[in-house]
Structure formats: C-alpha cells, structure tokens
Design a protein around this motif. Structure first.
Motif, PDB file in Angstrom:
ATOM      1  N   THR A   6      51.877  42.077  31.845  1.00 55.65           N
ATOM      2  CA  THR A   6      51.973  40.620  31.728  1.00 55.65           C
ATOM      3  C   THR A   6      50.676  40.035  31.191  1.00 55.65           C
ATOM      4  OG1 THR A   6      51.182  40.206  33.979  1.00 55.65           O
ATOM      5  CG2 THR A   6      53.578  40.500  33.675  1.00 55.65           C
ATOM      6  N   ASP A   7      50.799  38.860  30.590  1.00 52.18           N
ATOM      7  CA  ASP A   7      49.619  38.140  30.111  1.00 52.18           C
ATOM      8  C   ASP A   7      48.669  37.846  31.272  1.00 52.18           C
ATOM      9  OD1 ASP A   7      50.628  38.155  27.531  1.00 52.18           O
ATOM     10  OD2 ASP A   7      51.456  36.126  27.666  1.00 52.18           O
ATOM     11  N   TYR A   8      49.248  37.525  32.438  1.00 54.39           N
ATOM     12  CA  TYR A   8      48.438  37.244  33.617  1.00 54.39           C
ATOM     13  C   TYR A   8      47.579  38.450  33.982  1.00 54.39           C
ATOM     14  CZ  TYR A   8      47.030  36.199  38.359  1.00 54.39           C
ATOM     15  OH  TYR A   8      46.275  36.000  39.484  1.00 54.39           O
ATOM     16  N   ALA A   9      48.182  39.643  33.952  1.00 56.20           N
ATOM     17  CA  ALA A   9      47.451  40.856  34.312  1.00 56.20           C
ATOM     18  C   ALA A   9      46.290  41.094  33.355  1.00 56.20           C
ATOM     19  CB  ALA A   9      48.394  42.060  34.332  1.00 56.20           C
ATOM     20  N   ILE A  10      46.538  40.934  32.063  1.00 55.48           N
ATOM     21  CA  ILE A  10      45.466  41.127  31.069  1.00 55.48           C
ATOM     22  C   ILE A  10      44.368  40.093  31.271  1.00 55.48           C
ATOM     23  CG2 ILE A  10      44.903  41.009  28.602  1.00 55.48           C
ATOM     24  CD1 ILE A  10      46.279  43.601  29.380  1.00 55.48           C
ATOM     25  N   ALA A  11      44.767  38.838  31.464  1.00 52.71           N
ATOM     26  CA  ALA A  11      43.777  37.773  31.677  1.00 52.71           C
ATOM     27  C   ALA A  11      42.951  38.035  32.927  1.00 52.71           C
ATOM     28  CB  ALA A  11      44.478  36.417  31.772  1.00 52.71           C
ATOM     29  N   HIS A  12      43.598  38.520  33.975  1.00 48.66           N
ATOM     30  CA  HIS A  12      42.887  38.810  35.225  1.00 48.66           C
ATOM     31  C   HIS A  12      41.912  39.978  35.036  1.00 48.66           C
ATOM     32  CE1 HIS A  12      43.406  38.685  39.875  1.00 48.66           C
ATOM     33  NE2 HIS A  12      42.258  38.199  39.482  1.00 48.66           N
ATOM     34  N   LEU A  13      42.312  40.975  34.257  1.00 44.13           N
ATOM     35  CA  LEU A  13      41.412  42.093  33.969  1.00 44.13           C
ATOM     36  C   LEU A  13      40.199  41.609  33.179  1.00 44.13           C
ATOM     37  CD1 LEU A  13      40.615  45.071  33.899  1.00 44.13           C
ATOM     38  CD2 LEU A  13      42.126  45.337  31.907  1.00 44.13           C
ATOM     39  N   VAL A  14      40.428  40.824  32.144  1.00 41.25           N
ATOM     40  CA  VAL A  14      39.318  40.295  31.336  1.00 41.25           C
ATOM     41  C   VAL A  14      38.381  39.475  32.213  1.00 41.25           C
ATOM     42  CG1 VAL A  14      38.715  38.711  29.464  1.00 41.25           C
ATOM     43  CG2 VAL A  14      40.589  40.339  29.160  1.00 41.25           C
ATOM     44  N   GLU A  15      38.951  38.595  33.036  1.00 40.45           N
ATOM     45  CA  GLU A  15      38.155  37.754  33.930  1.00 40.45           C
ATOM     46  C   GLU A  15      37.327  38.609  34.891  1.00 40.45           C
ATOM     47  OE1 GLU A  15      39.094  35.003  37.801  1.00 40.45           O
ATOM     48  OE2 GLU A  15      40.495  34.883  36.125  1.00 40.45           O
ATOM     49  N   SER A  16      37.950  39.626  35.469  1.00 41.84           N
ATOM     50  CA  SER A  16      37.250  40.483  36.426  1.00 41.84           C
ATOM     51  C   SER A  16      36.124  41.269  35.765  1.00 41.84           C
ATOM     52  CB  SER A  16      38.238  41.453  37.078  1.00 41.84           C
ATOM     53  OG  SER A  16      39.158  40.755  37.865  1.00 41.84           O
ATOM     54  N   VAL A  17      36.378  41.797  34.581  1.00 41.44           N
ATOM     55  CA  VAL A  17      35.346  42.557  33.870  1.00 41.44           C
ATOM     56  C   VAL A  17      34.180  41.642  33.522  1.00 41.44           C
ATOM     57  CG1 VAL A  17      34.820  43.774  31.713  1.00 41.44           C
ATOM     58  CG2 VAL A  17      36.868  44.365  33.004  1.00 41.44           C
ATOM     59  N   GLU A  18      34.461  40.450  33.042  1.00 36.27           N
ATOM     60  CA  GLU A  18      33.396  39.512  32.683  1.00 36.27           C
ATOM     61  C   GLU A  18      32.608  39.081  33.920  1.00 36.27           C
ATOM     62  OE1 GLU A  18      32.283  38.700  29.639  1.00 36.27           O
ATOM     63  OE2 GLU A  18      33.749  40.148  28.939  1.00 36.27           O
ATOM     64  N   LEU A  19      33.306  38.862  35.015  1.00 40.89           N
ATOM     65  CA  LEU A  19      32.650  38.418  36.243  1.00 40.89           C
ATOM     66  C   LEU A  19      31.755  39.497  36.825  1.00 40.89           C
ATOM     67  CD1 LEU A  19      32.478  36.141  38.389  1.00 40.89           C
ATOM     68  CD2 LEU A  19      34.344  37.286  39.580  1.00 40.89           C
ATOM     69  N   THR A  20      32.257  40.722  36.883  1.00 41.41           N
ATOM     70  CA  THR A  20      31.500  41.787  37.534  1.00 41.41           C
ATOM     71  C   THR A  20      30.550  42.519  36.596  1.00 41.41           C
ATOM     72  OG1 THR A  20      33.285  43.382  37.171  1.00 41.41           O
ATOM     73  CG2 THR A  20      33.298  42.174  39.254  1.00 41.41           C
ATOM     74  N   MET A  21      30.798  42.443  35.285  1.00 40.86           N
ATOM     75  CA  MET A  21      29.974  43.191  34.332  1.00 40.86           C
ATOM     76  C   MET A  21      29.376  42.288  33.264  1.00 40.86           C
ATOM     77  SD  MET A  21      32.356  46.537  33.726  1.00 40.86           S
ATOM     78  CE  MET A  21      31.028  47.419  32.900  1.00 40.86           C
ATOM     79  N   GLY A  22      29.293  41.002  33.548  1.00 45.19           N
ATOM     80  CA  GLY A  22      28.810  40.043  32.566  1.00 45.19           C
ATOM     81  C   GLY A  22      27.451  40.388  31.983  1.00 45.19           C
ATOM     82  N   GLY A  23      26.610  41.066  32.757  1.00 43.67           N
ATOM     83  CA  GLY A  23      25.292  41.442  32.280  1.00 43.67           C
ATOM     84  C   GLY A  23      25.271  42.737  31.489  1.00 43.67           C
ATOM     85  N   ALA A  24      26.379  43.446  31.493  1.00 48.42           N
ATOM     86  CA  ALA A  24      26.458  44.727  30.775  1.00 48.42           C
ATOM     87  C   ALA A  24      26.698  44.476  29.292  1.00 48.42           C
ATOM     88  CB  ALA A  24      27.588  45.578  31.359  1.00 48.42           C
ATOM     89  N   SER A  25      26.456  45.485  28.506  1.00 53.95           N
ATOM     90  CA  SER A  25      26.677  45.364  27.070  1.00 53.95           C
ATOM     91  C   SER A  25      28.166  45.188  26.776  1.00 53.95           C
ATOM     92  CB  SER A  25      26.163  46.616  26.349  1.00 53.95           C
ATOM     93  OG  SER A  25      26.989  47.718  26.658  1.00 53.95           O
TER      94      SER A  25
END
Length: 99
Positions: A6-25
């Motif tokens: 689902t679009d929701y699942a992809i959006a949630h994954l993107v949000e989670s990666v950005e939130l937890t790994m925002g400082g990563a390359s």
C-alpha cells in the motif's frame, strides 16, 4: 501469489527511515529502504512465514508480521495476494501500527 504494497506502507517506511537515519548518507538510507523491499519478496514464496501480529488482533483480517532489521512488515493474505499494509519501525510505540 502476488504482492501488493500500500501507499501508506511505503510512506511509513520512508518516514521511518528519514526519522531514524536522517543523519546518514543518502546511499545508506536507500540501502536500508531497498533491504526492506527485497526482504518482502520472500512473502511471495512463503506467505505464512510471518507470525500472527498480536497488536492487530480483533481486526477484520488476520495480520502477520515479517521482521527485517528494525522494521516490522505488517501484512495480510487474501486469496492469491499478500497485502503489505504497514511497515513499522519497531523502535516506535506498537500502538501506532495500522492495518
């Protein structure tokens, strides 16, 4: 067997990666994103491999979970399709999961 994310699942994954790994390359964040997406491909061969998700009990469907790294892939099986409804960072409150 088909796989629909689902679009929701992809959006949630993107949000989670950005939130937890925002400082990563960007490359590291994309690697994590790709690892989760590739890991979900195993559901095509073994759709019932994931355990029933206890936090989703009482819903209309039986939801299962597949753990990939720090991420919990929430899905349900309907006929010949596996529907991924949420991709949840397990470092968050489990009450935020959606079905």
């Amino acid at each position: 067997m088909g796989l629909q994310v689902t679009d929701y699942a992809i959006a949630h994954l993107v949000e989670s990666v950005e939130l937890t790994m925002g400082g990563a390359s960007l490359a590291k964040r994309e690697e994590t994103f790709d690892r989760v997406l590739k890991g979900m491909q195993s559901l095509l061969e073994w759709p019932k491999a994931g355990q029933v998700e206890i936090w989703m009990e009482g819903k209309e469907y039986i939801y299962r979970r597949l753990v990939i790294g720090n991420f919990k892939v929430i899905y349900r099986i309907d006929a010949a399709v596996v529907y991924v409804t949420d991709i949840f960072d397990m470092r968050q409150d489990p009450k935020r999961m959606k079905g």
